[in-house]
Design an enzyme around this catalytic site. Structure first.
Site, PDB file in Angstrom:
ATOM      1  N   ASP A   8     -68.965  37.825  12.780  1.00 57.52           N
ATOM      2  CA  ASP A   8     -70.104  37.868  11.846  1.00 57.52           C
ATOM      3  C   ASP A   8     -71.337  37.072  12.308  1.00 57.52           C
ATOM      4  O   ASP A   8     -71.897  36.279  11.524  1.00 57.52           O
ATOM      5  CB  ASP A   8     -69.672  37.389  10.451  1.00 57.52           C
ATOM      6  CG  ASP A   8     -68.594  38.270   9.828  1.00 57.52           C
ATOM      7  OD1 ASP A   8     -68.121  39.195  10.498  1.00 57.52           O
ATOM      8  OD2 ASP A   8     -68.217  38.019   8.670  1.00 57.52           O
ATOM      9  N   LYS A 106     -66.444  45.559   8.347  1.00 61.85           N
ATOM     10  CA  LYS A 106     -65.506  45.179   7.287  1.00 61.85           C
ATOM     11  C   LYS A 106     -66.253  44.917   6.001  1.00 61.85           C
ATOM     12  O   LYS A 106     -67.463  44.650   6.033  1.00 61.85           O
ATOM     13  CB  LYS A 106     -64.704  43.938   7.705  1.00 61.85           C
ATOM     14  CG  LYS A 106     -65.605  42.723   7.934  1.00 61.85           C
ATOM     15  CD  LYS A 106     -64.826  41.555   8.517  1.00 61.85           C
ATOM     16  CE  LYS A 106     -65.709  40.352   8.729  1.00 61.85           C
ATOM     17  NZ  LYS A 106     -66.244  39.742   7.505  1.00 61.85           N
ATOM     18  N   CYS A 151     -64.782  33.561   7.084  1.00 58.89           N
ATOM     19  CA  CYS A 151     -64.365  34.705   7.906  1.00 58.89           C
ATOM     20  C   CYS A 151     -63.682  34.297   9.205  1.00 58.89           C
ATOM     21  O   CYS A 151     -62.785  34.995   9.669  1.00 58.89           O
ATOM     22  CB  CYS A 151     -65.547  35.635   8.132  1.00 58.89           C
ATOM     23  SG  CYS A 151     -66.010  36.461   6.585  1.00 58.89           S
TER      24      CYS A 151
END
Ligand code: VGL
Ligand code: ZN
Length: 203
Positions: A8, A106, A151
């Site tokens: 990310d 995602k 994450c």
């Protein structure tokens, strides 16, 4: 075989973004320096519809930081972030995206969040990352990115659960730290599961 997993590294998690992570842009240089050393580089990308259930804006009267149940699991509500196709969802402009082999998106299901690059938060649906790594004969992943306490942690713990060896590049990660101590707790939890924590000069 080892693979590098970048978590990310997107504009909305940068200090100027919608869900800012302090010093988040510092991870870009670490990612760029490590990518040439891996024959497989995978990047995850948080990729929500505007109707995503993790957005406080989709819960009347709620504010970011509030807790709800989403898809049967506890969910922190966030500011709108990483909306599909928006500039905030793009990778940081200085990230050397030409060296990324595969992007795993995602968080597309509005009814459940997906912190991990492997599974939704209820562990019902896989993203395909586990299969990709297995098909590529990967047995160890080196992980860095954002955010350490969400994450990165979720991705790393799922990788351990799937049987991969995992190294976290500590200087390549930064945390949200909603509550003071979240970073240290996340690192301790990962270490307790057998994750190796290394600075990038020792990877
Ligand atoms: C993340 C909160 C919400 C992360 C993603 O990348 O750590 N955190 N969505
Ligand atoms: Zn998200």
């Amino acid at each position: 075989m080892k693979a590098l997993v970048l978590v990310d590294i997107q504009n909305d998690f940068m200090p100027f973004g919608a869900l800012p992570v302090a010093d988040g842009d510092a991870v870009v240089a670490v990612a760029n320096a490590l990518m040439p050393r891996f024959s497989l580089v995978v990047a995850t990308q948080d990729w929500h519809g505007a109707d995503h259930g993790s957005f406080a804006s989709n819960h009347p009267g709620a504010s970011p930081g509030d807790l709800v149940i989403l898809g049967g699991v506890e969910q922190v509500l966030w500011p709108d972030h990483c909306v599909q196709g928006s500039p905030g969802a793009s990778f940081h402009s200085a990230l050397d995206v030409a060296r990324i082999d595969v992007v795993i998106r995602k968080g597309e299901d509005p009814g459940i969040d997906s912190y991990s690059g492997f599974f939704d938060n209820d562990h019902e649906t896989a993203t395909g990352l586990g299969d990709l790594l297995t098909r590529s004969a990967v047995d160890e992943i080196i992980v860095l990115g954002l955010a350490t306490d969400y994450c990165v942690k979720a991705t790393v713990l799922d990788a351990i659960g799937l049987g991969f060896g995992v190294t976290v590049v500590t200087d390549g990660c930064r945390a949200v730290e909603l509550t003071p101590g979240d970073t240290e707790r996340a690192l301790a939890e990962m270490r307790a599961e057998g994750v190796r924590l290394l600075t990038s000069d020792r990877v």
